[in-house]
Motif scaffolding. Sequence first.
Motif, PDB file in Angstrom:
ATOM      1  N   LEU A  41       0.856  -1.171   0.000  1.00 33.33           N
ATOM      2  CA  LEU A  41       0.000   0.000   0.000  1.00 33.33           C
ATOM      3  C   LEU A  41       0.902   1.235   0.000  1.00 33.33           C
ATOM      4  O   LEU A  41       1.440   1.611   1.039  1.00 33.33           O
ATOM      5  CB  LEU A  41      -0.917   0.002   1.229  1.00 33.33           C
ATOM      6  N   PRO A  42       1.107   1.859  -1.159  1.00 33.45           N
ATOM      7  CA  PRO A  42       2.028   2.992  -1.237  1.00 33.45           C
ATOM      8  C   PRO A  42       1.427   4.270  -0.647  1.00 33.45           C
ATOM      9  O   PRO A  42       0.212   4.404  -0.539  1.00 33.45           O
ATOM     10  CB  PRO A  42       2.258   3.138  -2.733  1.00 33.45           C
ATOM     11  N   THR A  43       2.295   5.192  -0.289  1.00 32.80           N
ATOM     12  CA  THR A  43       1.854   6.512   0.166  1.00 32.80           C
ATOM     13  C   THR A  43       1.217   7.266  -0.992  1.00 32.80           C
ATOM     14  O   THR A  43       0.198   7.926  -0.825  1.00 32.80           O
ATOM     15  CB  THR A  43       3.049   7.305   0.721  1.00 32.80           C
ATOM     16  N   PHE A  44       1.839   7.175  -2.172  1.00 33.18           N
ATOM     17  CA  PHE A  44       1.320   7.832  -3.372  1.00 33.18           C
ATOM     18  C   PHE A  44       0.958   6.768  -4.401  1.00 33.18           C
ATOM     19  O   PHE A  44       1.702   5.805  -4.602  1.00 33.18           O
ATOM     20  CB  PHE A  44       2.366   8.784  -3.966  1.00 33.18           C
ATOM     21  N   ASN A  45      -0.185   6.976  -5.072  1.00 35.17           N
ATOM     22  CA  ASN A  45      -0.577   6.001  -6.081  1.00 35.17           C
ATOM     23  C   ASN A  45       0.385   6.057  -7.265  1.00 35.17           C
ATOM     24  O   ASN A  45       1.209   6.968  -7.382  1.00 35.17           O
ATOM     25  CB  ASN A  45      -2.038   6.192  -6.503  1.00 35.17           C
ATOM     26  N   LEU A  46       0.296   5.083  -8.121  1.00 37.89           N
ATOM     27  CA  LEU A  46       1.214   4.943  -9.243  1.00 37.89           C
ATOM     28  C   LEU A  46       1.226   6.193 -10.122  1.00 37.89           C
ATOM     29  O   LEU A  46       2.301   6.691 -10.492  1.00 37.89           O
ATOM     30  CB  LEU A  46       0.824   3.712 -10.072  1.00 37.89           C
ATOM     31  N   PHE A 136       6.158  13.218  10.863  1.00 40.48           N
ATOM     32  CA  PHE A 136       6.294  13.968  12.118  1.00 40.48           C
ATOM     33  C   PHE A 136       6.508  15.456  11.897  1.00 40.48           C
ATOM     34  O   PHE A 136       6.959  16.162  12.797  1.00 40.48           O
ATOM     35  CB  PHE A 136       7.409  13.357  12.967  1.00 40.48           C
ATOM     36  N   GLY A 137       6.178  15.931  10.693  1.00 40.73           N
ATOM     37  CA  GLY A 137       6.195  17.367  10.431  1.00 40.73           C
ATOM     38  C   GLY A 137       7.554  17.952  10.129  1.00 40.73           C
ATOM     39  O   GLY A 137       7.719  19.174  10.143  1.00 40.73           O
ATOM     40  N   GLY A 138       8.537  17.117   9.855  1.00 36.96           N
ATOM     41  CA  GLY A 138       9.878  17.610   9.542  1.00 36.96           C
ATOM     42  C   GLY A 138       9.980  18.169   8.134  1.00 36.96           C
ATOM     43  O   GLY A 138       9.122  17.930   7.283  1.00 36.96           O
ATOM     44  N   ASP A 139      11.038  18.899   7.897  1.00 35.27           N
ATOM     45  CA  ASP A 139      11.292  19.539   6.611  1.00 35.27           C
ATOM     46  C   ASP A 139      11.957  18.546   5.653  1.00 35.27           C
ATOM     47  O   ASP A 139      13.063  18.072   5.911  1.00 35.27           O
ATOM     48  CB  ASP A 139      12.198  20.757   6.831  1.00 35.27           C
ATOM     49  N   THR A 140      11.304  18.257   4.542  1.00 34.34           N
ATOM     50  CA  THR A 140      11.835  17.309   3.554  1.00 34.34           C
ATOM     51  C   THR A 140      12.377  18.007   2.304  1.00 34.34           C
ATOM     52  O   THR A 140      12.741  17.332   1.344  1.00 34.34           O
ATOM     53  CB  THR A 140      10.754  16.292   3.127  1.00 34.34           C
ATOM     54  N   THR A 141      12.446  19.332   2.324  1.00 34.80           N
ATOM     55  CA  THR A 141      12.811  20.068   1.106  1.00 34.80           C
ATOM     56  C   THR A 141      14.216  19.765   0.603  1.00 34.80           C
ATOM     57  O   THR A 141      14.480  19.940  -0.586  1.00 34.80           O
ATOM     58  CB  THR A 141      12.665  21.588   1.301  1.00 34.80           C
ATOM     59  N   ASP A 151       3.686  17.453  -1.721  1.00 35.33           N
ATOM     60  CA  ASP A 151       2.696  16.384  -1.572  1.00 35.33           C
ATOM     61  C   ASP A 151       2.836  15.654  -0.238  1.00 35.33           C
ATOM     62  O   ASP A 151       1.834  15.266   0.378  1.00 35.33           O
ATOM     63  CB  ASP A 151       2.794  15.386  -2.725  1.00 35.33           C
ATOM     64  N   LEU A 152       4.075  15.470   0.211  1.00 33.34           N
ATOM     65  CA  LEU A 152       4.276  14.833   1.520  1.00 33.34           C
ATOM     66  C   LEU A 152       3.667  15.676   2.622  1.00 33.34           C
ATOM     67  O   LEU A 152       3.018  15.153   3.530  1.00 33.34           O
ATOM     68  CB  LEU A 152       5.771  14.612   1.781  1.00 33.34           C
ATOM     69  N   LYS A 153       3.879  16.976   2.533  1.00 38.60           N
ATOM     70  CA  LYS A 153       3.334  17.880   3.556  1.00 38.60           C
ATOM     71  C   LYS A 153       1.806  17.789   3.592  1.00 38.60           C
ATOM     72  O   LYS A 153       1.211  17.687   4.657  1.00 38.60           O
ATOM     73  CB  LYS A 153       3.787  19.312   3.275  1.00 38.60           C
ATOM     74  N   LYS A 154       1.179  17.803   2.432  1.00 41.89           N
ATOM     75  CA  LYS A 154      -0.278  17.683   2.353  1.00 41.89           C
ATOM     76  C   LYS A 154      -0.764  16.329   2.877  1.00 41.89           C
ATOM     77  O   LYS A 154      -1.756  16.238   3.593  1.00 41.89           O
ATOM     78  CB  LYS A 154      -0.763  17.832   0.900  1.00 41.89           C
ATOM     79  N   THR A 155      -0.033  15.292   2.533  1.00 41.90           N
ATOM     80  CA  THR A 155      -0.429  13.931   2.909  1.00 41.90           C
ATOM     81  C   THR A 155      -0.371  13.726   4.423  1.00 41.90           C
ATOM     82  O   THR A 155      -1.253  13.072   5.000  1.00 41.90           O
ATOM     83  CB  THR A 155       0.477  12.895   2.206  1.00 41.90           C
TER      84      THR A 155
END
Length: 158
Positions: A41-46, A136-141, A151-155
Amino acid sequence: MKALYPGSFDPFTNGHLDLVKRSCDLFGNVLIAVLKNPSKLPTFNLERRIEHISEATKELKHVQIISFEGLTVDCAKDNSVDLIIRGLRAMSDFEYELQIAHTNRSLNSDYETVFLATETHYSFLSSSVVKEVARFGGDTTQMVPRIVSEDLKKTFER
């Protein structure tokens, strides 16, 4: 020469992007093959993962993106590639990747696997680590392309 870079890319990281860029320099053409694995079950669809990769690689002229199911060697054969690329971050990756390379070679001896070491500053990056930071709300930039970070932030918004 045409190289196949298979993976689930959930999400596509700057480490993945670095390997794509370097593979273009080394091999000319790179086919990024996004795995559709029905048992995960992926975080983002294909479709969204393909959009992420398309946006991140839009400046690269010799990159194509496809999806696939099944065996990597079948994907390689179906798409007339010359070799398979796999990235290595640490020694722990090597054992797993070597096993996969040997398995692929036993299934179809036409395909060699080429291992590329990641740049040192990406050696800690994995899709799992990125998702954990985002959860956990960290910065992934600095870890993923801009579109993926957004998209990660929104998800994982709370």
